[in-house]
Design a protein around this motif. Structure first.
Motif, PDB file in Angstrom:
ATOM      1  N   HIS A  69     -48.770  56.889  50.368  1.00 46.25           N
ATOM      2  CA  HIS A  69     -49.486  55.663  50.606  1.00 46.25           C
ATOM      3  C   HIS A  69     -48.357  54.556  50.395  1.00 46.25           C
ATOM      4  CE1 HIS A  69     -51.144  55.008  46.449  1.00 46.25           C
ATOM      5  NE2 HIS A  69     -50.986  53.650  46.952  1.00 46.25           N
ATOM      6  N   ARG A  70     -48.719  53.206  51.042  1.00 45.15           N
ATOM      7  CA  ARG A  70     -47.847  52.366  50.802  1.00 45.15           C
ATOM      8  C   ARG A  70     -48.187  51.643  49.451  1.00 45.15           C
ATOM      9  NH1 ARG A  70     -43.162  52.518  54.079  1.00 45.15           N
ATOM     10  NH2 ARG A  70     -43.558  52.634  56.270  1.00 45.15           N
ATOM     11  N   ARG A  71     -46.986  51.264  48.520  1.00 42.57           N
ATOM     12  CA  ARG A  71     -47.546  50.905  47.267  1.00 42.57           C
ATOM     13  C   ARG A  71     -47.553  49.365  47.584  1.00 42.57           C
ATOM     14  NH1 ARG A  71     -44.179  47.438  44.068  1.00 42.57           N
ATOM     15  NH2 ARG A  71     -44.899  47.392  41.996  1.00 42.57           N
ATOM     16  N   THR A  72     -48.667  48.669  46.857  1.00 37.02           N
ATOM     17  CA  THR A  72     -48.764  47.398  46.899  1.00 37.02           C
ATOM     18  C   THR A  72     -48.051  46.545  45.499  1.00 37.02           C
ATOM     19  OG1 THR A  72     -50.864  47.448  45.662  1.00 37.02           O
ATOM     20  CG2 THR A  72     -50.972  47.688  47.884  1.00 37.02           C
ATOM     21  N   GLN A  73     -48.051  45.461  45.519  1.00 36.60           N
ATOM     22  CA  GLN A  73     -47.364  44.682  44.619  1.00 36.60           C
ATOM     23  C   GLN A  73     -48.062  44.886  43.265  1.00 36.60           C
ATOM     24  OE1 GLN A  73     -47.340  40.440  44.681  1.00 36.60           O
ATOM     25  NE2 GLN A  73     -44.993  40.489  44.326  1.00 36.60           N
ATOM     26  N   ALA A  74     -49.387  45.215  43.284  1.00 42.53           N
ATOM     27  CA  ALA A  74     -50.069  45.326  41.927  1.00 42.53           C
ATOM     28  C   ALA A  74     -50.097  46.480  41.325  1.00 42.53           C
ATOM     29  CB  ALA A  74     -51.357  44.852  42.035  1.00 42.53           C
ATOM     30  N   GLU A  75     -49.481  47.595  42.096  1.00 37.50           N
ATOM     31  CA  GLU A  75     -49.490  49.008  41.660  1.00 37.50           C
ATOM     32  C   GLU A  75     -48.132  49.407  41.058  1.00 37.50           C
ATOM     33  OE1 GLU A  75     -51.973  51.882  44.473  1.00 37.50           O
ATOM     34  OE2 GLU A  75     -50.311  50.671  45.734  1.00 37.50           O
ATOM     35  N   ILE A  76     -48.475  50.429  39.914  1.00 39.38           N
ATOM     36  CA  ILE A  76     -47.255  50.944  39.342  1.00 39.38           C
ATOM     37  C   ILE A  76     -46.837  52.251  39.962  1.00 39.38           C
ATOM     38  CG2 ILE A  76     -46.515  51.783  37.086  1.00 39.38           C
ATOM     39  CD1 ILE A  76     -48.316  50.200  35.718  1.00 39.38           C
ATOM     40  N   PRO A  77     -45.765  52.305  40.341  1.00 38.55           N
ATOM     41  CA  PRO A  77     -45.247  53.378  41.290  1.00 38.55           C
ATOM     42  C   PRO A  77     -45.294  54.700  40.355  1.00 38.55           C
ATOM     43  CG  PRO A  77     -43.282  52.209  40.699  1.00 38.55           C
ATOM     44  CD  PRO A  77     -44.477  51.189  40.088  1.00 38.55           C
ATOM     45  N   ASP A  78     -45.367  55.920  41.090  1.00 35.38           N
ATOM     46  CA  ASP A  78     -45.426  56.994  40.393  1.00 35.38           C
ATOM     47  C   ASP A  78     -43.923  57.703  40.116  1.00 35.38           C
ATOM     48  OD1 ASP A  78     -48.408  57.514  40.553  1.00 35.38           O
ATOM     49  OD2 ASP A  78     -47.828  58.120  42.614  1.00 35.38           O
ATOM     50  N   ASP A 106     -33.050  62.208  57.890  1.00 35.12           N
ATOM     51  CA  ASP A 106     -32.666  63.202  59.182  1.00 35.12           C
ATOM     52  C   ASP A 106     -32.460  62.412  60.520  1.00 35.12           C
ATOM     53  OD1 ASP A 106     -32.720  65.281  57.226  1.00 35.12           O
ATOM     54  OD2 ASP A 106     -35.014  65.871  57.365  1.00 35.12           O
ATOM     55  N   GLY A 107     -31.754  61.283  60.431  1.00 28.96           N
ATOM     56  CA  GLY A 107     -31.450  60.969  61.866  1.00 28.96           C
ATOM     57  C   GLY A 107     -32.766  59.877  62.121  1.00 28.96           C
ATOM     58  N   VAL A 108     -33.903  59.844  61.604  1.00 26.75           N
ATOM     59  CA  VAL A 108     -34.877  59.139  62.116  1.00 26.75           C
ATOM     60  C   VAL A 108     -34.869  57.954  61.287  1.00 26.75           C
ATOM     61  CG1 VAL A 108     -37.464  58.964  62.584  1.00 26.75           C
ATOM     62  CG2 VAL A 108     -36.154  61.141  62.936  1.00 26.75           C
ATOM     63  N   GLU A 109     -34.999  56.671  61.812  1.00 28.38           N
ATOM     64  CA  GLU A 109     -35.079  55.551  61.362  1.00 28.38           C
ATOM     65  C   GLU A 109     -36.604  55.336  60.558  1.00 28.38           C
ATOM     66  OE1 GLU A 109     -34.809  51.582  63.044  1.00 28.38           O
ATOM     67  OE2 GLU A 109     -32.782  51.295  61.813  1.00 28.38           O
ATOM     68  N   LYS A 110     -36.739  55.074  59.295  1.00 26.11           N
ATOM     69  CA  LYS A 110     -37.972  54.861  58.686  1.00 26.11           C
ATOM     70  C   LYS A 110     -37.936  53.503  57.945  1.00 26.11           C
ATOM     71  CE  LYS A 110     -39.458  59.636  58.491  1.00 26.11           C
ATOM     72  NZ  LYS A 110     -39.990  60.794  57.500  1.00 26.11           N
ATOM     73  N   TYR A 111     -39.143  52.882  57.564  1.00 26.52           N
ATOM     74  CA  TYR A 111     -39.174  51.628  56.878  1.00 26.52           C
ATOM     75  C   TYR A 111     -39.848  51.704  55.482  1.00 26.52           C
ATOM     76  CZ  TYR A 111     -37.739  50.306  61.393  1.00 26.52           C
ATOM     77  OH  TYR A 111     -36.813  49.822  62.712  1.00 26.52           O
ATOM     78  N   LEU A 112     -39.515  50.741  54.556  1.00 25.89           N
ATOM     79  CA  LEU A 112     -40.149  50.601  53.392  1.00 25.89           C
ATOM     80  C   LEU A 112     -40.396  49.131  53.170  1.00 25.89           C
ATOM     81  CD1 LEU A 112     -38.024  52.881  50.943  1.00 25.89           C
ATOM     82  CD2 LEU A 112     -40.283  53.464  52.072  1.00 25.89           C
ATOM     83  N   SER A 113     -41.518  48.712  53.027  1.00 26.46           N
ATOM     84  CA  SER A 113     -42.214  47.316  52.517  1.00 26.46           C
ATOM     85  C   SER A 113     -41.232  46.862  51.520  1.00 26.46           C
ATOM     86  CB  SER A 113     -43.646  47.221  52.352  1.00 26.46           C
ATOM     87  OG  SER A 113     -43.919  47.704  51.210  1.00 26.46           O
ATOM     88  N   LEU A 114     -41.274  45.447  51.335  1.00 26.66           N
ATOM     89  CA  LEU A 114     -40.734  44.859  50.219  1.00 26.66           C
ATOM     90  C   LEU A 114     -41.237  45.139  48.949  1.00 26.66           C
ATOM     91  CD1 LEU A 114     -40.108  41.207  51.981  1.00 26.66           C
ATOM     92  CD2 LEU A 114     -38.765  43.285  51.991  1.00 26.66           C
ATOM     93  N   ASP A 115     -42.356  45.441  48.930  1.00 26.28           N
ATOM     94  CA  ASP A 115     -43.114  45.932  47.663  1.00 26.28           C
ATOM     95  C   ASP A 115     -42.851  47.216  47.244  1.00 26.28           C
ATOM     96  OD1 ASP A 115     -44.584  43.526  47.472  1.00 26.28           O
ATOM     97  OD2 ASP A 115     -46.307  44.032  48.830  1.00 26.28           O
ATOM     98  N   GLU A 116     -41.983  48.070  48.165  1.00 25.35           N
ATOM     99  CA  GLU A 116     -41.541  49.219  47.722  1.00 25.35           C
ATOM    100  C   GLU A 116     -40.360  49.463  47.412  1.00 25.35           C
ATOM    101  OE1 GLU A 116     -43.738  52.445  50.489  1.00 25.35           O
ATOM    102  OE2 GLU A 116     -42.997  50.936  51.720  1.00 25.35           O
TER     103      GLU A 116
END
Length: 223
Positions: A69-78, A106-116
């Motif tokens: 899942h998308r990390r939120t700003q308040a979460e500590i990442p794994d 693998d050639g596919v463009e994916k995105y991460l949010s600024l919080d990630e």
């Protein structure tokens, strides 16, 4: 060397406030940094971060959640995964506000949010949106010095800069022009033949032009 030095710094988490600081011995952040991901230790994470900063000017940390899942700003990442700054592209909205980090999987463009993503970058004076490594800054300076030295050497070796203009009021034939040019080159062309006396005939006139020696930063340092 710098990466190893930074990577050898022990991890310490301090809580409390400025008047009453306290070293924290147990915390999820400590657990995270002791094992940032299955492949790296904390020391290796810092080492790779500094290597990327020195080589390409920046390093991005992907703050990953194991369940996807998308990390939120308040979460500590794994997990924390370091990537060179060249692996991500900052996408912008029409109002030029950063929207997300894009990367290729693998050639596919994916995105991460600024919080990630946490971005570490050395500033680039030529482009505020890009990074510049110390190696690049040094290389640019050395290349300028090298080009200036080559330019100065070529100018004096080839005498490509016009020092004297020869003219005549009469129209020369091709044979006359070739003969006069050949004699002048034989006697005056090149650094070793500089400032020789010239004897002109046949109505040929000479007009000198100022010659400026090409300069370089290397010359200024040595002189």
């Amino acid at each position: 060397a710098k990466g190893r030095a930074v990577g050898s710094v022990p991890l310490q988490l301090v809580g409390g406030d400025d008047t009453n600081p306290a070293v924290v011995t147990e915390h999820p952040l400590i657990d995270l940094f002791e094992a940032p991901n299955p492949d790296l230790t904390f020391s290796q994470l810092l080492n790779l971060t500094m290597v990327n900063l020195d080589n390409v000017g920046g390093c991005y940390w992907w703050l990953r959640m194991r369940d996807g899942h998308r990390r939120t700003q308040a979460e500590i990442p794994d997990e924390i995964h370091p990537y060179p700054v060249t692996a991500f592209t900052l996408k912008r909205r029409p109002d030029r506000v950063p929207a997300a980090y894009a990367y290729l999987d693998d050639g596919v463009e994916k995105y991460l949010s600024l919080d990630e993503v946490i971005a570490f970058r050395y500033p680039n004076p030529n482009n505020p949106s890009k990074a510049m490594s110390p190696l690049t800054a040094v290389r640019d300076g050395l290349e300028l010095d090298s080009m200036a030295v080559r330019f100065a050497k070529a100018s004096f070796t080839n005498m490509g800069e016009v020092g004297t203009i020869f003219s005549t009021d009469t129209v020369l034939t091709e044979e006359q022009w070739t003969a006069i040019s050949s004699r002048l080159r034989d006697r005056h062309e090149g650094v070793d033949k500089a400032r020789r006396i010239a004897v002109l005939e046949g109505g040929i006139k000479a007009a000198t032009t100022p010659m400026t020696r090409p300069s370089s930063r290397a010359n200024s340092r040595n002189g």
